[in-house]
Design an enzyme around this catalytic site. Structure first.
Site, PDB file in Angstrom:
ATOM      1  N   TRP A 147      -3.186  51.464 -57.201  1.00 50.89           N
ATOM      2  CA  TRP A 147      -2.670  50.843 -55.975  1.00 50.89           C
ATOM      3  C   TRP A 147      -1.913  51.826 -55.085  1.00 50.89           C
ATOM      4  CZ3 TRP A 147       2.349  52.004 -56.286  1.00 50.89           C
ATOM      5  CH2 TRP A 147       2.907  52.129 -57.559  1.00 50.89           C
ATOM      6  N   ASN A 148      -1.555  53.006 -55.567  1.00 50.27           N
ATOM      7  CA  ASN A 148      -0.612  53.825 -54.774  1.00 50.27           C
ATOM      8  C   ASN A 148      -1.245  54.478 -53.546  1.00 50.27           C
ATOM      9  OD1 ASN A 148      -2.019  55.535 -56.460  1.00 50.27           O
ATOM     10  ND2 ASN A 148      -0.297  56.897 -56.842  1.00 50.27           N
ATOM     11  N   LYS A 171     -13.938  48.934 -58.895  1.00 54.59           N
ATOM     12  CA  LYS A 171     -12.891  47.927 -59.093  1.00 54.59           C
ATOM     13  C   LYS A 171     -11.572  48.490 -58.579  1.00 54.59           C
ATOM     14  CE  LYS A 171      -9.914  46.984 -62.182  1.00 54.59           C
ATOM     15  NZ  LYS A 171      -8.874  46.544 -61.226  1.00 54.59           N
ATOM     16  N   PRO A 172     -11.073  47.956 -57.461  1.00 55.27           N
ATOM     17  CA  PRO A 172      -9.769  48.430 -56.972  1.00 55.27           C
ATOM     18  C   PRO A 172      -8.651  47.787 -57.773  1.00 55.27           C
ATOM     19  CG  PRO A 172     -10.580  46.698 -55.537  1.00 55.27           C
ATOM     20  CD  PRO A 172     -11.618  46.875 -56.624  1.00 55.27           C
ATOM     21  N   GLY A 224      -5.367  56.431 -62.699  1.00 54.23           N
ATOM     22  CA  GLY A 224      -4.382  55.434 -63.110  1.00 54.23           C
ATOM     23  C   GLY A 224      -3.473  56.018 -64.172  1.00 54.23           C
ATOM     24  N   GLU A 246      -8.026  60.920 -63.746  1.00 56.80           N
ATOM     25  CA  GLU A 246      -6.886  61.486 -63.026  1.00 56.80           C
ATOM     26  C   GLU A 246      -5.696  60.620 -63.420  1.00 56.80           C
ATOM     27  OE1 GLU A 246      -4.166  62.200 -60.988  1.00 56.80           O
ATOM     28  OE2 GLU A 246      -5.146  61.470 -59.166  1.00 56.80           O
ATOM     29  N   LEU A 247      -4.856  61.166 -64.296  1.00 53.60           N
ATOM     30  CA  LEU A 247      -3.842  60.336 -64.962  1.00 53.60           C
ATOM     31  C   LEU A 247      -2.434  60.694 -64.498  1.00 53.60           C
ATOM     32  CD1 LEU A 247      -5.595  60.476 -68.458  1.00 53.60           C
ATOM     33  CD2 LEU A 247      -5.949  58.861 -66.595  1.00 53.60           C
ATOM     34  N   CYS A 280       1.175  60.452 -58.294  1.00 53.59           N
ATOM     35  CA  CYS A 280       1.102  61.204 -59.550  1.00 53.59           C
ATOM     36  C   CYS A 280       1.481  62.663 -59.327  1.00 53.59           C
ATOM     37  CB  CYS A 280      -0.270  61.067 -60.185  1.00 53.59           C
ATOM     38  SG  CYS A 280      -1.569  61.261 -58.991  1.00 53.59           S
ATOM     39  N   GLU A 378       7.374  60.311 -66.409  1.00 52.12           N
ATOM     40  CA  GLU A 378       7.147  60.070 -64.981  1.00 52.12           C
ATOM     41  C   GLU A 378       7.955  58.852 -64.505  1.00 52.12           C
ATOM     42  OE1 GLU A 378       3.022  58.953 -64.298  1.00 52.12           O
ATOM     43  OE2 GLU A 378       3.040  60.062 -62.421  1.00 52.12           O
TER      44      GLU A 378
HETATM   45  P1  ADP Z   1      -1.035  51.694 -62.443  1.00 50.90           P
HETATM   46  O1  ADP Z   1      -1.147  50.210 -62.200  1.00 50.90           O
HETATM   47  O2  ADP Z   1       0.268  52.120 -62.982  1.00 50.90           O
HETATM   48  O3  ADP Z   1      -1.569  52.517 -61.335  1.00 50.90           O
HETATM   49  P2  ADP Z   1      -3.033  51.306 -64.452  1.00 50.90           P
HETATM   50  O4  ADP Z   1      -3.609  52.353 -65.331  1.00 50.90           O
HETATM   51  O5  ADP Z   1      -2.435  50.112 -65.082  1.00 50.90           O
HETATM   52  O6  ADP Z   1      -2.018  52.095 -63.579  1.00 50.90           O
HETATM   53  O7  ADP Z   1      -4.118  50.788 -63.411  1.00 50.90           O
HETATM   54  C1  ADP Z   1      -5.048  51.606 -62.754  1.00 50.90           C
HETATM   55  C2  ADP Z   1      -6.343  50.839 -62.612  1.00 50.90           C
HETATM   56  O8  ADP Z   1      -6.850  50.559 -63.919  1.00 50.90           O
HETATM   57  C3  ADP Z   1      -6.205  49.473 -61.922  1.00 50.90           C
HETATM   58  O9  ADP Z   1      -7.351  49.230 -61.124  1.00 50.90           O
HETATM   59  C4  ADP Z   1      -6.150  48.518 -63.089  1.00 50.90           C
HETATM   60  O10 ADP Z   1      -6.599  47.219 -62.755  1.00 50.90           O
HETATM   61  C5  ADP Z   1      -7.132  49.172 -64.039  1.00 50.90           C
HETATM   62  N1  ADP Z   1      -6.997  48.778 -65.443  1.00 50.90           N
HETATM   63  C6  ADP Z   1      -5.866  48.494 -66.132  1.00 50.90           C
HETATM   64  N2  ADP Z   1      -6.171  48.157 -67.401  1.00 50.90           N
HETATM   65  C7  ADP Z   1      -7.518  48.236 -67.535  1.00 50.90           C
HETATM   66  C8  ADP Z   1      -8.460  48.000 -68.596  1.00 50.90           C
HETATM   67  N3  ADP Z   1      -8.071  47.645 -69.823  1.00 50.90           N
HETATM   68  N4  ADP Z   1      -9.776  48.181 -68.329  1.00 50.90           N
HETATM   69  C9  ADP Z   1     -10.184  48.568 -67.114  1.00 50.90           C
HETATM   70  N5  ADP Z   1      -9.360  48.793 -66.070  1.00 50.90           N
HETATM   71  C10 ADP Z   1      -8.047  48.634 -66.269  1.00 50.90           C
END
Ligand code: ADP
Length: 477
Positions: A147-148, A171-172, A224, A246-247, A280, A378
């Site tokens: 979302w950032n 998938k956003p 994410g 990209e973590l 990040c 972080e």
């Molecule tokens: P943040 O919300 O801190 O940016 P997340 O890793 O929770 O980080 O989310 C990043 C993306 O990964 C979002 O689109 C979220 O919906 C998705 N996401 C979270 N959990 C899962 C999962 N188990 N499988 C697939 N996508 C996921």
């Protein structure tokens, strides 16, 4: 302004089941999107898989033209897109507009790069043989985004994937789907053929599981958190998907005794408080040489205390709200832990309770030590913890002692010092006297647990290509 349907196989599909999306500046519901799950996710793969057969065979010039049309449409609609970002994500409008321009740079770059998908010929070991290397698109790509940066994270993945000849399912984040939906609507207007781009909003786990378990999806590009990235990496193992991850980051910001302090303070403000620290690559821990720490700290505190916090739609706002209450709780935890271990709050430090949104004051904390949580993890928020160092050897070791390795910043006027840091920092992105190093033509990505692969530039398209090596011997005896 807000689109709520999913886009699968060239159709906008409404769903009975919806999820409400809130504005972090007011907590008011701004709209609803489809709560898609397994069924929609599989339909999207089917569409992308069918479209791949046609799209991958189109000429590079054709793909380039469509990307260029998408670029033009994003440009024409940039003000509306920026408003959507601010309303669903919170960043100030001027930052949202800068994000759209940055996001669109990727579309333009890959519209051009699509035509430069060169292969190789390699001298063989025998006279009759020819060695040819061809590049081919990997197949259906699943893109999962955070979302950032609701626009840039979409274009940074889709533009190179489409340029390479891949089709995509996206998938956003559930926090910020409207920017992505608008971008996809513009892609539809740019005439991408049916099924080439598909978007599904809704249940992250169901959608993620469907895409990761399906053998037709050949590549996952995810941005994410590190824990979710690790989980997806494990799930991708069963069908040996190509991965770009990209973590998280935990960027050190180093100011040496020879730094230009004005520039260092400016770089600190940019790298720390852009998007309220929710990046990040945000600088997360400040190492300042003991000879200049007093001067740097005083100026950073003064600049930070002048930043205006508020609803990003208003004029002259520097910092918007955080995305949600969990984000606020994390910043508060980092501050409370630091204070309990001896740190002092120099400015900020509080949640703004009288406002309805998730507002947190930009904060600077001094007397920080390496055992504090904010120096190890972080924060993803507007907290700048400051500590001192004596030698560049000492500080580079402290900066490298992290499982993360995304971005690092160094401020110095000495070429010797700069060279030392360039050679010794274990980070994928290094800003030398530069608080904003990201650029569409450069490789963005991390060392260690910050991720796999690179996004941007000619490096970025390689992530969506297979290499096919063909050895040709003579056709006659
Ligand atoms: P943040 O919300 O801190 O940016 P997340 O890793 O929770 O980080 O989310 C990043 C993306 O990964 C979002 O689109 C979220 O919906 C998705 N996401 C979270 N959990 C899962 C999962 N188990 N499988 C697939 N996508 C996921």
């Amino acid at each position: 302004m807000f689109i709520k349907q999913n886009f699968i196989n060239g159709q906008w599909i409404a769903s009975e089941d919806v999820i409400a999306i809130k504005n972090p500046a007011t907590k008011a519901i701004i709209g609803e999107v489809s709560n898609g799950g397994h069924t929609e996710a599989v339909l999207a793969i089917e569409a992308a898989s069918k479209a791949f057969a046609l799209w991958s065979k189109k000429t590079a010039r054709y793909r380039s033209q469509l990307l260029y049309q998408w670029y033009q449409l994003i440009k024409e609609n940039q003000d509306e897109l920026a408003r959507i970002i601010t309303i669903e994500q919170g960043k100030p409008l001027k930052e949202a507009l800068a994000e759209i321009e940055y996001a669109n740079e990727y579309v333009l770059w890959y519209a051009e790069e699509a035509k430069r998908n060169y292969g190789n010929t390699i001298p063989a070991s025998t006279t009759n043989k020819h060695i040819i290397v061809k590049k081919e698109p990997v197949g259906v790509v699943a893109a999962i985004t955070p979302w950032n940066f609701p626009a840039a994270m979409i274009t940074r993945k889709l533009a190179p994937a489409l340029a390479a000849g891949c089709t995509v399912v996206v998938k956003p984040s559930e926090e910020t789907p409207f920017t992505a939906l608008k971008l996809i609507q513009l892609a539809e207007k740019a005439n991408f053929p049916r099924g080439v781009i598909n978007i599904v909003t809704g249940n992250a786990k169901q959608i993620g599981d469907a895409w990761l378990r399906d053998k037709r999806v050949r590549k996952l590009s995810f941005t994410g958190s590190t824990p979710v990235g690790k989980l997806l990496m494990k799930e991708a193992a069963d069908s040996v998907k190509k991965l770009s991850l990209e973590l998280g980051g935990h960027a050190p910001f180093i100011v040496t005794a020879q730094a230009d302090i004005d520039r260092a303070v400016e770089g600190a403000i940019q790298s720390k408080f852009r998007n309220a620290g929710q990046a990040c690559v945000a600088s997360n821990r400040f190492y300042i040489h003991e000879d200049v720490i007093e001067n740097f700290t005083a100026r950073l505190v003064e600049r930070t205390s002048r930043l205006t916090l508020g609803n990003g739609l208003k004029n002259n706002i520097d910092i918007g709200p955080l995305i949600n209450e969990n984000a606020i709780a994390k910043v508060m935890y980092h501050i409370e832990d630091a204070v309990a271990k001896g740190a002092s709050i120099l400015t900020g430090g509080k949640k703004i309770s009288e406002e309805k949104g998730h507002y947190f004051q930009p904060t600077v904390v001094g007397n920080v030590t390496d055992d504090m949580v904010c120096m190890q993890d972080e924060t993803f928020g507007p907290l700048a913890p400051i500590t001192s160092f004596k030698t560049i050897e000492e500080v580079v070791n402290r900066a490298n002692s992290s499982q993360y390795g995304l971005a690092a910043y160094v401020f110095t006027t000495s070429l010797d010092e700069a060279t030392f840091f360039m050679n010794n920092l274990e980070y994928g992105v290094i800003g030398v006297n530069d608080g904003l190093p990201s650029a569409a033509q450069a490789p963005f990505g991390g060392y260690k647990e910050s991720g796999l692969g690179r996004e941007g530039g000619y490096f970025g398209i390689e992530e969506y290509l297979e290499q096919k090596y063909i050895s040709v011997d003579s056709f006659t005896q």
